[in-house]
Write a protein that holds these residues in place. Sequence first.
Motif, PDB file in Angstrom:
ATOM      1  N   THR A   1       0.855  -1.198   0.000  1.00 32.52           N
ATOM      2  CA  THR A   1       0.000   0.000   0.000  1.00 32.52           C
ATOM      3  C   THR A   1       0.882   1.237   0.000  1.00 32.52           C
ATOM      4  O   THR A   1       1.759   1.382   0.850  1.00 32.52           O
ATOM      5  N   PHE A   2       0.640   2.114  -0.963  1.00 31.65           N
ATOM      6  CA  PHE A   2       1.387   3.367  -1.081  1.00 31.65           C
ATOM      7  C   PHE A   2       0.507   4.539  -0.663  1.00 31.65           C
ATOM      8  O   PHE A   2      -0.563   4.749  -1.244  1.00 31.65           O
ATOM      9  N   PHE A   3       0.954   5.267   0.351  1.00 32.54           N
ATOM     10  CA  PHE A   3       0.254   6.477   0.767  1.00 32.54           C
ATOM     11  C   PHE A   3       0.956   7.661   0.105  1.00 32.54           C
ATOM     12  O   PHE A   3       2.114   7.966   0.401  1.00 32.54           O
ATOM     13  N   LEU A   4       0.248   8.309  -0.810  1.00 32.12           N
ATOM     14  CA  LEU A   4       0.832   9.364  -1.634  1.00 32.12           C
ATOM     15  C   LEU A   4       0.254  10.729  -1.276  1.00 32.12           C
ATOM     16  O   LEU A   4      -0.965  10.879  -1.125  1.00 32.12           O
ATOM     17  N   SER A   5       1.111  11.715  -1.166  1.00 30.43           N
ATOM     18  CA  SER A   5       0.609  13.070  -0.959  1.00 30.43           C
ATOM     19  C   SER A   5       0.059  13.580  -2.289  1.00 30.43           C
ATOM     20  O   SER A   5       0.591  13.245  -3.366  1.00 30.43           O
TER      21      SER A   5
ATOM     22  N   SER B   1       0.384   6.296 -11.989  1.00 31.34           N
ATOM     23  CA  SER B   1      -0.223   5.342 -12.922  1.00 31.34           C
ATOM     24  C   SER B   1       0.464   3.979 -12.830  1.00 31.34           C
ATOM     25  O   SER B   1      -0.202   2.934 -12.841  1.00 31.34           O
ATOM     26  N   ARG B   2       1.780   3.975 -12.711  1.00 29.12           N
ATOM     27  CA  ARG B   2       2.507   2.707 -12.606  1.00 29.12           C
ATOM     28  C   ARG B   2       2.136   1.958 -11.338  1.00 29.12           C
ATOM     29  O   ARG B   2       1.931   0.735 -11.368  1.00 29.12           O
ATOM     30  N   ILE B   3       2.060   2.678 -10.218  1.00 27.73           N
ATOM     31  CA  ILE B   3       1.687   2.047  -8.945  1.00 27.73           C
ATOM     32  C   ILE B   3       0.338   1.352  -9.075  1.00 27.73           C
ATOM     33  O   ILE B   3       0.153   0.204  -8.651  1.00 27.73           O
ATOM     34  N   ALA B   4      -0.606   2.060  -9.694  1.00 24.24           N
ATOM     35  CA  ALA B   4      -1.950   1.502  -9.856  1.00 24.24           C
ATOM     36  C   ALA B   4      -1.959   0.320 -10.821  1.00 24.24           C
ATOM     37  O   ALA B   4      -2.573  -0.716 -10.554  1.00 24.24           O
TER      38      ALA B   4
ATOM     39  N   LEU C   1      -6.462  12.040 -11.833  1.00 23.41           N
ATOM     40  CA  LEU C   1      -5.539  10.998 -12.291  1.00 23.41           C
ATOM     41  C   LEU C   1      -6.248   9.655 -12.491  1.00 23.41           C
ATOM     42  O   LEU C   1      -5.599   8.634 -12.741  1.00 23.41           O
ATOM     43  N   ASN C   2      -7.552   9.666 -12.368  1.00 31.73           N
ATOM     44  CA  ASN C   2      -8.379   8.457 -12.545  1.00 31.73           C
ATOM     45  C   ASN C   2      -8.067   7.365 -11.528  1.00 31.73           C
ATOM     46  O   ASN C   2      -8.182   6.170 -11.824  1.00 31.73           O
ATOM     47  N   ILE C   3      -7.653   7.792 -10.352  1.00 29.96           N
ATOM     48  CA  ILE C   3      -7.475   6.856  -9.240  1.00 29.96           C
ATOM     49  C   ILE C   3      -8.709   6.996  -8.360  1.00 29.96           C
ATOM     50  O   ILE C   3      -8.847   7.951  -7.603  1.00 29.96           O
ATOM     51  N   GLU C   4      -9.597   6.055  -8.490  1.00 27.09           N
ATOM     52  CA  GLU C   4     -10.882   6.160  -7.800  1.00 27.09           C
ATOM     53  C   GLU C   4     -11.006   5.131  -6.682  1.00 27.09           C
ATOM     54  O   GLU C   4     -10.186   4.223  -6.547  1.00 27.09           O
ATOM     55  N   ASP C   5     -12.056   5.299  -5.898  1.00 27.34           N
ATOM     56  CA  ASP C   5     -12.388   4.364  -4.814  1.00 27.34           C
ATOM     57  C   ASP C   5     -11.302   4.259  -3.758  1.00 27.34           C
ATOM     58  O   ASP C   5     -11.083   3.192  -3.167  1.00 27.34           O
ATOM     59  N   ILE C   6     -10.580   5.355  -3.509  1.00 31.11           N
ATOM     60  CA  ILE C   6      -9.606   5.354  -2.413  1.00 31.11           C
ATOM     61  C   ILE C   6     -10.354   5.379  -1.088  1.00 31.11           C
ATOM     62  O   ILE C   6     -11.253   6.201  -0.891  1.00 31.11           O
TER      63      ILE C   6
END
Length: 250
Positions: free
Chosen positions: A85-89, A101-104, A142-147
């Motif tokens: 799990t990566f917690f990103l600011s 994007s790579r992480i996801a 960034l299209n990172i959803e459902d966090i």
Amino acid sequence: MKFFLVLNGKSVKQAIVILIAAFFTAWFFYVESIAQVPVFSTEDGPKAIYKGEKDVALTFNIGWGDEKAEPILDTLKKENIPAATFFLSGAWAERHPDLVSRIAKEGYEIGILGYDYKDYTEIEEAKVRQDLSRAQEVFKKLNIEDIELVRAPTGHFDKRTLNIADKMGYTVVHWSLDSKDWTNPGVENIVENIKKTKKGDIVLLHASDSAKQTAAALPAVLSEIKNKNLKMVTVSEMIANGKTKSSEVN
């Protein structure tokens, strides 16, 4: 007139023993209270997760920098580690969309580490909400959803933080084992700290440039955990797979 004070030797010794015992008892509770300060839950309200029942969750904080995140991702891929799990600011994610994007794409979980590096216990409620909302908007773009997971940027939070995060649909995540990689104590010391890992631990690591030795230590860190026959999972998987622990806020 002269006055003489007669003391019983046995009584003096007993008094000294009591004083010493009281001192060390007070010191023990003081140190323990410091260690537990950032780990909170409200008695009847939202909880902050810091430990699970089984497996191990590796978590990486990233707040700034251009150099360390990629080598860490390369090592995870090389060592065939499917879960972390990566917690990103939000500020970092905004500047590094390709890495986000790579992480996801590589299947790792993403949580929010606020937007800026702010101590949520020292700013107004409205500013805490604003910081989280700003980060939320970045990840949407960034299209990172459902966090669903949030970690306080400095690791410090209180009842108010828990309530704000809960109302915004997030669970606050702390950690049970600190690798102390952020202090740059040397690769061997980081690995030595990881040797303390037990089932249910949420492990704190960093992929920011300020943690200069994490990438070099990571292969040995992963080896230590594998040698313990501990399965590595995301924080969400840990939450789903069993009971989790938190501490009370008075």
